[in-house]
Write a protein that holds these residues in place. Structure first.
Motif, mmCIF file in Angstrom:
data_model
loop_
_atom_site.group_PDB
_atom_site.id
_atom_site.type_symbol
_atom_site.label_atom_id
_atom_site.label_comp_id
_atom_site.label_asym_id
_atom_site.label_seq_id
_atom_site.Cartn_x
_atom_site.Cartn_y
_atom_site.Cartn_z
ATOM 1 N N ASN A 54 0.816 -1.219 0.000
ATOM 2 C CA ASN A 54 0.000 0.000 0.000
ATOM 3 C C ASN A 54 0.852 1.272 0.000
ATOM 4 O O ASN A 54 0.495 2.255 0.640
ATOM 5 C CB ASN A 54 -0.944 -0.007 1.209
ATOM 6 N N GLY A 55 1.964 1.235 -0.718
ATOM 7 C CA GLY A 55 2.775 2.433 -0.825
ATOM 8 C C GLY A 55 2.096 3.494 -1.676
ATOM 9 O O GLY A 55 1.061 3.245 -2.305
ATOM 10 N N GLY A 56 2.688 4.676 -1.704
ATOM 11 C CA GLY A 56 2.067 5.735 -2.490
ATOM 12 C C GLY A 56 3.001 6.894 -2.754
ATOM 13 O O GLY A 56 4.086 6.998 -2.180
ATOM 14 N N VAL A 57 2.567 7.754 -3.668
ATOM 15 C CA VAL A 57 3.200 9.048 -3.888
ATOM 16 C C VAL A 57 2.135 10.082 -3.540
ATOM 17 O O VAL A 57 1.149 10.248 -4.264
ATOM 18 C CB VAL A 57 3.677 9.220 -5.338
ATOM 19 N N TYR A 58 2.333 10.731 -2.404
ATOM 20 C CA TYR A 58 1.315 11.635 -1.877
ATOM 21 C C TYR A 58 1.589 13.072 -2.310
ATOM 22 O O TYR A 58 2.750 13.516 -2.358
ATOM 23 C CB TYR A 58 1.259 11.539 -0.358
ATOM 24 N N ALA A 59 0.516 13.784 -2.617
ATOM 25 C CA ALA A 59 0.598 15.187 -2.988
ATOM 26 C C ALA A 59 0.284 16.048 -1.772
ATOM 27 O O ALA A 59 -0.689 15.784 -1.051
ATOM 28 C CB ALA A 59 -0.383 15.487 -4.117
ATOM 29 N N PHE A 60 1.103 17.067 -1.551
ATOM 30 C CA PHE A 60 0.897 18.016 -0.464
ATOM 31 C C PHE A 60 0.755 19.423 -1.036
ATOM 32 O O PHE A 60 1.436 19.777 -2.002
ATOM 33 C CB PHE A 60 2.082 18.029 0.504
ATOM 34 N N ASP A 61 -0.100 20.217 -0.424
ATOM 35 C CA ASP A 61 -0.153 21.628 -0.796
ATOM 36 C C ASP A 61 0.926 22.391 -0.039
ATOM 37 O O ASP A 61 1.707 21.800 0.732
ATOM 38 C CB ASP A 61 -1.554 22.215 -0.574
ATOM 39 N N LEU A 62 0.999 23.693 -0.226
ATOM 40 C CA LEU A 62 2.059 24.472 0.402
ATOM 41 C C LEU A 62 1.799 24.756 1.876
ATOM 42 O O LEU A 62 2.636 25.370 2.549
ATOM 43 C CB LEU A 62 2.278 25.784 -0.363
ATOM 44 N N ASP A 63 0.674 24.259 2.391
ATOM 45 C CA ASP A 63 0.431 24.268 3.830
ATOM 46 C C ASP A 63 0.773 22.925 4.454
ATOM 47 O O ASP A 63 0.558 22.723 5.656
ATOM 48 C CB ASP A 63 -1.038 24.612 4.124
ATOM 49 N N GLY A 64 1.279 21.986 3.635
ATOM 50 C CA GLY A 64 1.661 20.678 4.144
ATOM 51 C C GLY A 64 0.512 19.713 4.309
ATOM 52 O O GLY A 64 0.674 18.641 4.918
ATOM 53 N N LYS A 65 -0.638 20.036 3.737
ATOM 54 C CA LYS A 65 -1.806 19.162 3.826
ATOM 55 C C LYS A 65 -1.855 18.220 2.623
ATOM 56 O O LYS A 65 -1.564 18.630 1.494
ATOM 57 C CB LYS A 65 -3.098 19.991 3.878
ATOM 58 N N ILE A 66 -2.244 16.978 2.855
ATOM 59 C CA ILE A 66 -2.338 15.998 1.777
ATOM 60 C C ILE A 66 -3.500 16.336 0.847
ATOM 61 O O ILE A 66 -4.609 16.643 1.301
ATOM 62 C CB ILE A 66 -2.516 14.574 2.353
ATOM 63 N N ILE A 67 -3.224 16.307 -0.449
ATOM 64 C CA ILE A 67 -4.264 16.495 -1.467
ATOM 65 C C ILE A 67 -4.645 15.103 -1.965
ATOM 66 O O ILE A 67 -3.953 14.515 -2.802
ATOM 67 C CB ILE A 67 -3.751 17.360 -2.645
ATOM 68 N N LYS A 68 -5.729 14.563 -1.457
ATOM 69 C CA LYS A 68 -6.072 13.164 -1.729
ATOM 70 C C LYS A 68 -6.285 12.895 -3.213
ATOM 71 O O LYS A 68 -5.843 11.878 -3.750
ATOM 72 C CB LYS A 68 -7.314 12.775 -0.935
ATOM 73 N N GLU A 69 -6.944 13.826 -3.905
ATOM 74 C CA GLU A 69 -7.290 13.587 -5.309
ATOM 75 C C GLU A 69 -6.073 13.652 -6.232
ATOM 76 O O GLU A 69 -6.143 13.224 -7.387
ATOM 77 C CB GLU A 69 -8.358 14.565 -5.773
#
Length: 339
Positions: free
Chosen positions: A65-80
């Motif tokens: 269940n690995g992943g490449v996660y996207a974060f915004d510039l506030d450090g929050k994960i962008i799920k989509e």
């Protein structure tokens, strides 16, 4: 017996008994949300139209269940914008303006999927796969241990706009440790074609961190136990090693490499000194050592940097580094006082 360290500064000799003076910590601007498993390597995608909407991608290592996660510039994960259900993603990189057709270009993200012996390719920011499930790498190797990719970096030739990826692996030979694949798009889709094998390896530890300086045409990689190796990124310029440097400035493993590029040949290499929990800075033009920084991270693997302005929070650029607590640290680039 306590060790004695002798420092000579401006003609004065200072004896330090038992330990080395701890560097002052440069506090992070912010720390991201935590990942589910094991953070490893970041890549910064700059949104050219709206820099405040730029994305930091970070790998999360897990065999299932690995992943490449996207974060915004506030450090929050962008799920989509995140990619999940990946088999041990290791390193990640981004590039701009990859030519899909005569009339279509897209920014791209690549990462290694170690346990499937392949690399993955997605468009950014719509996050659509461009690889029909993945491109196999190191296919000519007969031993499975030699097929497991780790590091990856993209080279875009500033003259021809050709795009290629340079890939390292968990284990490899002392010669031709790296493979370089050109990404080619036609009416049938995108292919990754092997164009060269190159790169020395000491035989100690492994090679993971790779960084390409597109503008100056160099590729750097960390031979973890012996130093930073430097080659030409363009295969037409040959496979001879240009330099091996930096070993005396590292405690143990030499890890992530980020290139802060300024006008001309100005700028810096920022390299993780993993077990020292610090970063060593080298000049971009001649690779001479500048200084060491403590940015508060623990056991940093990967890091990335942009010198472009990303809105009010990061007006002079952003440095991102992996922290061994399932997260990433953001530092406003000017806080590192490189210039």
């Amino acid at each position: 017996m306590n060790k004695i360290k002798i420092n000579i500064v401006f003609g004065f000799t200072v004896l330090l008994l038992g330990c080395v003076t701890q560097l002052p910590e440069i506090a992070a601007t912010l720390i991201t949300e935590k990942l589910p498993h094991d953070s490893d390597d970041p890549a910064i995608w700059v949104n050219k139209k709206n820099p405040e909407q730029s994305i930091v991608f970070g790998t999360d290592k897990d065999e299932i269940n690995g992943g490449v996660y996207a974060f915004d510039l506030d450090g929050k994960i962008i799920k989509e914008k995140s990619i999940t259900n990946v088999s041990y993603p290791n390193n990640v990189d981004v590039e701009y303006g990859f030519k899909l057709s005569d009339s279509t270009k897209t920014d791209i993200l690549v990462f290694t999927e170690r346990e499937k012996h392949q690399i993955r390719l997605f468009s950014v920011p719509d996050m659509q796969p461009l690889d029909n499930g993945g491109f196999k790498v190191f296919e000519d190797e007969t031993e499975v241990t030699m097929k497991r990719p780790m590091g990856i970096s993209i080279y875009k030739d500033p003259v021809t706009d050709k795009v290629s990826v340079i890939v390292s692996r968990k284990q490899g030979p002392t010669a031709n440790y790296l493979y370089q694949y050109e990404l080619v798009s036609d009416s049938l889709g995108v292919e990754a074609n092997l164009i060269r094998k190159f790169g020395k390896f000491s035989g100690q530890k492994e090679i993971e961190a790779i960084a390409v300086d597109d503008a100056l045409g160099y590729v750097y990689y960390s031979d973890e136990g012996v130093g930073i190796r430097k080659y030409y990124a363009n295969p037409e310029k040959g496979d001879e090693e240009i330099a091996l440097f930096g070993s005396e400035h590292f405690k143990d493993d030499i890890e992530g490499i980020a290139i802060a590029a300024y006008q001309g040949n100005q700028g810096f290499l920022i390299v993780s000194n993993q077990q020292d929990h610090s970063f060593n800075i080298f000049k971009r033009d001649d690779n001479t050592f500048v200084k060491t920084l403590n940015l508060g991270t623990i056991e940093t693997d990967g890091c990335d940097v942009t010198t472009e302005a990303l809105g009010d929070k990061f007006p002079n650029g952003l440095f991102v580094s992996m922290n061994d607590e399932q997260d990433f640290f953001y530092h406003a680039l000017d806080s590192l006082r490189l210039k």
